[in-house]
Enzyme design. Structure first.
Site, PDB file in Angstrom:
ATOM      1  N   GLY A 296       0.877  -1.111  -0.080  1.00  0.00           N
ATOM      2  CA  GLY A 296       0.120  -0.008  -0.148  1.00  0.00           C
ATOM      3  C   GLY A 296       0.956   1.486  -0.023  1.00  0.00           C
ATOM      4  O   GLY A 296       2.193   1.242  -0.391  1.00  0.00           O
ATOM      5  N   ASN A 297       0.195   2.280   0.252  1.00  0.00           N
ATOM      6  CA  ASN A 297       1.039   3.678   0.218  1.00  0.00           C
ATOM      7  C   ASN A 297       0.436   4.563   1.471  1.00  0.00           C
ATOM      8  O   ASN A 297      -0.768   4.175   1.782  1.00  0.00           O
ATOM      9  CB  ASN A 297       1.218   4.320  -0.969  1.00  0.00           C
ATOM     10  CG  ASN A 297      -0.334   4.546  -1.662  1.00  0.00           C
ATOM     11  OD1 ASN A 297      -1.084   5.346  -1.074  1.00  0.00           O
ATOM     12  ND2 ASN A 297      -0.594   4.119  -3.001  1.00  0.00           N
TER      13      ASN A 297
END
Ligand code: CTP
Length: 428
Positions: A219-220
């Site tokens: 993810g980020n």
């Protein structure tokens, strides 16, 4: 959006008073405005006058007081008061008044003022906790806030009876401070020009999650705040908005003109965008899309391996990544292939800069590569932009017009500045 003109005359404040036990506290709020030199007109509701009588308001404001639309008809007061006000504050604002304001009802002088006002509007609710937390009130507050009205959260504490909880009118000094803050914020106007009326605006927001196995993902750090602020601002300006949201850190907006669709991965986002492309007038790609995804997704949780004696060994799997499609570039390509003018396409560039290139140089380069109409460039890094409430951006334009820098400013204000550019282009 133009800032408010400087006001040489005294500021015209309409102080609305709703029918609640806290109406008496509005007297001290009124004093704060008059002592600051403001020209205050008090507009109580009929119910408010059962708690505090008209003579109190007349004496403290030095003006005649009425709740009736039919008093002073020759001056068309029900229209003029709202039109000429620099600020409207309602304290206490009952659940009934919130509902009327949200739905545009105008059956007394105060609700007429709320409908004709084009200045900042600040509502200070006071009611029982059950009323404040009722889904009807929650939806009304969301509608008003999305329209740019400042609705102050009530204070918690002892209520009229023996009960306590959120619902108390905030202290007059806090309401006064919120009113001054609303005056200083040009995006808090109740009725934005509906310059996006009739347009379909698709906004992608938040980060994608690329699954590794049923429990893990890549993810980020995107919070989704900027994309959500754009969706809310576009809806406030009359657009029908489809918000395609990945992982976000804040609640999704509840607004009659915002349809929300949830996605998880870049491929999921691509599917939604492709489906929406044909009917979108504007697409704003504010989502942080992962450029890579694991080549394969394990169907069961990936486990550590164990040596023959049962102890953990040191081995670790290697994750092979493959490229995700570039959704933004794909939109531009499809529009060109169809020979179409729409949708107007806006990209975002999250850049950190490097030893040889500034953030803006990288942005210009990305604008050329992606081919979108606008590229909104911001500087990112841990604690810079991601998850913050304020943002500074530079809007780069494919048509060669000069870049526009906005901020540091709230993400709402940045959204309106971006929509100013978009509206001017799509309404051309
Ligand atoms: N974007 C996209 N599809 C991707 C990656 C990004 O549509 N696979 C969009 C983003 O939503 C954003 C813009 O492209 O509007 C730029 O995103 P950014 O991550 O800054 O750029 P990248 O193309 O990923 O370039 P790089 O990471 O190499 O700087």
């Amino acid at each position: 959006m133009a800032d408010q003109p400087a006001i040489a005359r005294p500021r015209r404040v309409v102080l609305g008073v709703g029918g609640g036990i806290a109406a008496y506290k509005a007297a001290s709020l009124l004093r704060r405005f008059t002592e600051a030199g403001d020209d205050v007109t008090v507009v109580p509701t009929e119910a408010a006058l059962r708690f505090v009588g008209a003579p109190t308001w007349s004496a403290l404001s030095g003006k005649a007081v009425t709740h009736e639309v039919f008093d002073g008809v020759e001056q068309v007061r029900h229209v003029a008061l709202g039109q000429q006000a620099d600020l409207v504050v309602v304290a206490p604002c009952t659940a009934n008044l919130l509902a009327k304001a949200a739905h545009g009802l105008a059956d007394d002088l105060l609700t007429n003022v709320l409908l004709t006002a084009r200045c900042p509007v600040v509502l200070a609710p006071a009611m029982h906790t059950e009323m404040w937390q009722h889904p009807a009130t929650v939806a009304n507050v969301a509608t008003l806030r999305a329209r740019g009205v400042t609705v102050i959260d009530p204070a918690s504490g002892r209520l009229t009876g023996a009960d306590s909880g959120p619902g108390r009118l905030p202290e007059p000094e806090d309401i006064h401070a919120a009113a001054l803050a609303a005056l200083a914020d040009p995006t808090s106007r109740p009725a934005e020009d509906l310059d996006l009326d009739g347009l379909v605006v698709v906004v992608t927001a938040g980060g994608t999650r690329e699954p590794l196995d049923p429990v893990r993902y890549l993810g980020n750090r995107s919070s989704g705040k900027q994309g959500i602020a754009i969706a809310e601002a576009a809806a406030a300006r009359g657009a029908r908005v489809v918000l395609v949201a990945g992982a976000v850190d804040i609640p999704l907006p509840q607004h009659p003109r915002i349809e929300t669709r949830r996605i998880e991965s870049a491929l999921g986002l691509q599917g939604e965008v492709e489906e929406l492309r044909a009917r979108a007038d504007v697409v704003v790609m504010a989502a942080a899309v992962a450029d890579f995804r694991p080549r394969s997704v394990a169907t069961a949780k990936i486990k550590k391996t164990h040596a023959e004696d049962g102890r953990d060994d040191d081995s670790a799997p290697t994750i092979e990544l493959v490229r995700n499609p570039d959704i933004l570039a794909g939109l531009v390509r499809e529009r060109a292939r169809a020979g179409a003018e729409r949708p107007y396409i806006v990209g975002f560039a999250a850049e950190t800069g490097d030893a040889e290139h500034s953030v803006l140089e990288l942005g210009q380069d990305k604008l050329r590569r992606k081919g979108c109409d606008l590229l909104v460039v911001n500087q990112v890094g841990v604690g810079v932009t991601f998850g913050q409430d304020d943002n500074t951006v530079t809007i780069l334009r494919q048509d060669g017009a000069a870049p526009v820098t906005v901020g540091p400013a709230s993400k709402t204000r940045v959204s309106h500045a971006l929509l100013d550019v978009i509206a001017a282009e799509v309404r051309r």
